[in-house]
Design an enzyme around this catalytic site. Sequence first.
Site, PDB file in Angstrom:
ATOM      1  CD  GLU A  43      39.918  18.916  19.997  1.00  0.00           C
ATOM      2  OE1 GLU A  43      40.030  17.706  19.824  1.00  0.00           O
ATOM      3  OE2 GLU A  43      38.860  19.462  20.391  1.00  0.00           O
ATOM      4  CE  LYS A  64      39.419  14.870  22.148  1.00  0.00           C
ATOM      5  NZ  LYS A  64      38.773  15.648  21.085  1.00  0.00           N
ATOM      6  CB  CYS A  97      37.818  18.814  23.297  1.00  0.00           C
ATOM      7  SG  CYS A  97      36.173  19.481  22.882  1.00  0.00           S
TER       8      CYS A  97
END
Length: 553
Positions: free
Chosen positions: A45, A118, A154
Amino acid sequence: MGHLMRIALAQINTTVGDFPGNRSKMLHFARQAAEKNAQVVLFPELSLTGYPPRDLVERPSFLARAAMELEIFAQETESLPLHIVIGSVAASQQGAGKKVLNTASVLYRGREIFRQTKMLLPTYDVFDEGRYFESASEQTLLEIDGIPVALTICEDAWNAKSLHAPHLYRRDPISELRAQGARLLLSINASPFEIGKRQRRRDLFEGIAKEQSLPCVYVNSIGGNDHLVFDGSSFAMNASGGLIAEAPSFSESLTLCDVSLGTGEHKASHLTEPDAVYEALVLGTRDYVAKCGFQKVLLGLSGGIDSSIVACLAVEAFGPENVMGVAMPGPYSSEHSVTDARAMAERLGIRFEISPIQAAYHTVVETLSPLFAGLAPDVTEENLQARLRGVTLMALSNKFGAMVLTTGNKSELAVGYCTLYGDMCGGLAVISDIPKTLVYELCRVANRRLNNAIPENVFVKPPSAELRPDQTDQDSLPPYDVLDAILKGYIERFESPQQIADELQLPISLVREIARKVDLNEYKRQQAAPGLKVTSKAFGMGRRIPIAQRYRE
């Protein structure tokens, strides 16, 4: 899975804002992956920008630079016959909301062919992503060689049904992507280390793999960025949650797996938790000092357990030739404080100097005596000694261009058993998240690794600040095993003094007194050097307590 899918997990150590350095590192790993016939290489990330970039993403120039560097990287990798997944930031095209997106870009043959944003943005503990990023309203599948792939970033995995903890978010991106037909999960991460975290990640993904019947590939950053240390520990699992590949902890690595065959490389660093904490501190110290532009470090060596562990960590991080230990005996220093410090410095092979503070101390006391007339000596005179040591270390730091490492542990910082502008002087608080009881464990780890560098006397003598005759820490504090148990309940588990007293069968008056000390000393901790986080709740950016406040438990 019908098609062969050979994936390279590239866990790399990036530096925040070092676009050319990060890009060059990714190019090196991408070429290696291509040489090993990988079809996909996964980077962590925000690997292009470094993590966490914090307020840098609010600068339009930073976003423009990220976009430009992504294009350059795409051109540099045009000849490589593989899909490259990298983390970066991008400007949001929405009219309203935050201006920045946390993205995963997929590059193939010189072009960006896919971008995922994300969805779940953590805003607890050290994370502040809701401050910066706009959340994805939807995510879509990536197709690689005919295989529909769920690509997540994540936190997107940390709301899965398999997670037993309370669910923070209304959406579960992985379930949503599975419902769209995903047959493989790729997860890119910048997940900081803390005690127990490596196993928790594996448990989470084992649950996801079984629940969704999906092979899972997880890549994580490694390295230190300010307070945070990233441990890597990347892995891949088959659809039954069985481990098919694992990367080491705390070192860069390119680890390969074939998800269709259910095979892969096993390079794990099977470390116990004390060993893992030790490695985390070495890596975090090395990276913080080097990324801030220093090559050398120095510290006060008192012959005590705290300065001993910091010296060992420094030697492992920089080599003995780049470490200086300074003994600064004062009017109440015992003889063994210097002899133990010297013995350890000799065993470690570091430069050792003695710079007594007695003469300076007596001069300052004499200078102040007219102002202190009629007042009895107290903690003021004790603190003067600590502050003279701070002056000495900072002078040496200026003269030799070496960063001072402070040696205060979490137990002391918690209750204010430390002196502002004294033993708190320095550039990095290496063990500020290490309770005193864990310091002793880490010293045993150090002695295993460094040929018993720490003399046995250091382990057995009573801890003391040596600021008055025959002083020991236990004059003002309960035994450290009791203190650390109270502090863990109060700081890490948010328990009330009554809960802690009941749990540990301690007098409520003692627990309340410790809690009071923790609350009163917030002003000191917020002036402390940055420290390295290894527990679930460290002092610093992840613990935001007001200084001027009157709430008491």
